[in-house]
Design an enzyme around this catalytic site. Structure first.
Site, PDB file in Angstrom:
ATOM      1  N   LYS A 150       0.843  -1.194   0.000  1.00 11.37           N
ATOM      2  CA  LYS A 150       0.000   0.000   0.000  1.00 11.37           C
ATOM      3  C   LYS A 150       0.883   1.252   0.000  1.00 11.37           C
ATOM      4  O   LYS A 150       1.720   1.437   0.888  1.00 11.37           O
ATOM      5  CB  LYS A 150      -0.915   0.009   1.227  1.00 11.37           C
ATOM      6  N   LYS A 246     -13.909  -7.129  -7.284  1.00  5.91           N
ATOM      7  CA  LYS A 246     -14.265  -7.353  -5.885  1.00  5.91           C
ATOM      8  C   LYS A 246     -15.769  -7.520  -5.793  1.00  5.91           C
ATOM      9  O   LYS A 246     -16.522  -6.741  -6.400  1.00  5.91           O
ATOM     10  CB  LYS A 246     -13.815  -6.178  -5.008  1.00  5.91           C
TER      11      LYS A 246
END
Length: 327
Positions: A150, A246
């Site tokens: 990230k 997702k």
């Protein structure tokens, strides 16, 4: 026989803190939808996401608004027209898949994947932090074959360098969560290529990513926030090389299967990802991810406590779900 539906808000503690470019969280807040009929129960879990304007209360209310139609027998096809893509529809859709499988005795896997199911190698996510802290995370997980890093700030080159030095053998995915700009993307791409990065997720804000059509992609670029449903895909041709599917974005497994197949038709690579949720949320995604190019279904690995029974992880390998969990 009439159905019974229940909707429950649940919280599961995260092991430590999970941080991305938009903020931090210490628990996974999920909503579980259970639909029962004739002694069988199907479950689906969703994770409301503030980036898409969702709240726990709003998603719960959206599911409750479907109660009468679900009780009356609404199927997954009708659900696609009744609700927009998003977390609420995901919970209902996955509960209906699970219920159908329990009633029929036919596993969901048989309906959606023609080959034997395999263990999948999932990425493991390193939270955004200072370079030294991210290096420590990377060092602790350097034995994992695939790490998702990230990033999305002013010091990303230092972060990438620190992680790469700490985990020299791992394949790395960078996830900027829309945190780069037109001013730094070319330099960041070049450095990512130097560091042998495998994939870069959503470097620029959705809708402000037009520069991707006009600059080189020395590392493949994957859409995340820019893609929710199959109808989004054609506009992304030439901007992105892959898409992250997702269930909470697509609004369930039914729509996600259509999205996956259309993405393949258009030449996109396929990644199957997740929000931070429990094994119940990951289980249908493990079936969806059979044959995917990248898998990021590490939600339970980030939790201090998961559901029981849960998915079985051996290092970074996740096994298909036991039918007692889902499907």
């Amino acid at each position: 026989m009439a159905r019974v539906i229940s909707v429950e808000a649940e919280r599961f503690p995260i092991a430590g803190t999970f941080t991305i470019s938009r903020g931090s969280k210490t628990e996974a807040e999920v909503i579980t939808c259970t639909i029962s009929q004739g002694g069988h129960s199907g479950r689906g879990e969703c994770v409301p996401y503030t980036r898409y304007g969702e709240t726990m209360e709003g998603v719960r209310d959206a599911i409750e608004a479907m109660r009468d139609r679900i009780v009356s027998g609404m199927d997954r096809t009708a659900l696609l027209d009744a609700m927009p893509a998003g977390a609420g529809r995901n919970a209902i859709d996955c509960a209906l898949w699970d219920l159908e499988a329990k009633i029929s005795g036919n596993p969901v896997a048989n309906a959606i994947w023609p080959a034997p199911l395999h263990q999948l190698e999932t990425a493991y996510t390193l939270s955004l932090g200072e370079p030294e802290a991210m290096a420590a995370q990377a060092r602790a997980n350097a034995g994992r074959p695939l790490l998702k890093v990230k990033i999305g700030g002013d010091n990303d080159i230092a972060r990438i360098r620190a992680v790469r030095q700490a985990a020299p053998e791992s394949r790395l995915i960078l996830d900027a969560n829309e945190g780069w700009t037109d001013d730094n993307i070319v330099a960041n791409f070049a450095f990512a290529a130097e560091q042998d990065i495998a994939l870069i997720e959503q470097p620029l804000p959705a809708g402000r990513d037009g520069i991707l059509r006009h600059i080189a992609h020395p590392v493949p670029v994957c859409a995340d926030e820019s893609v929710h449903e199959a109808r989004n895909l054609e506009a992304l041709v030439g901007l992105y090389d892959a898409v992250n599917i997702k269930l909470d974005k697509s609004g369930g497994l039914t729509a996600a299967l259509t999205l996956r197949d259309r993405a393949r038709e258009l030449g996109f690579g396929v990644m199957v990802g997740c929000m931070v949720g429990t094994s119940l949320a990951m289980a249908p995604a493990v079936l969806l991810a059979q044959g995917a190019d990248f898998v990021d279904l590490d939600g339970p690995l980030l939790l201090a406590r998961d559901r029981v029974p849960g998915l079985v992880y051996q290092g970074s390998l996740v096994s298909p779900p036991d039918r007692a969990l889902w499907g």
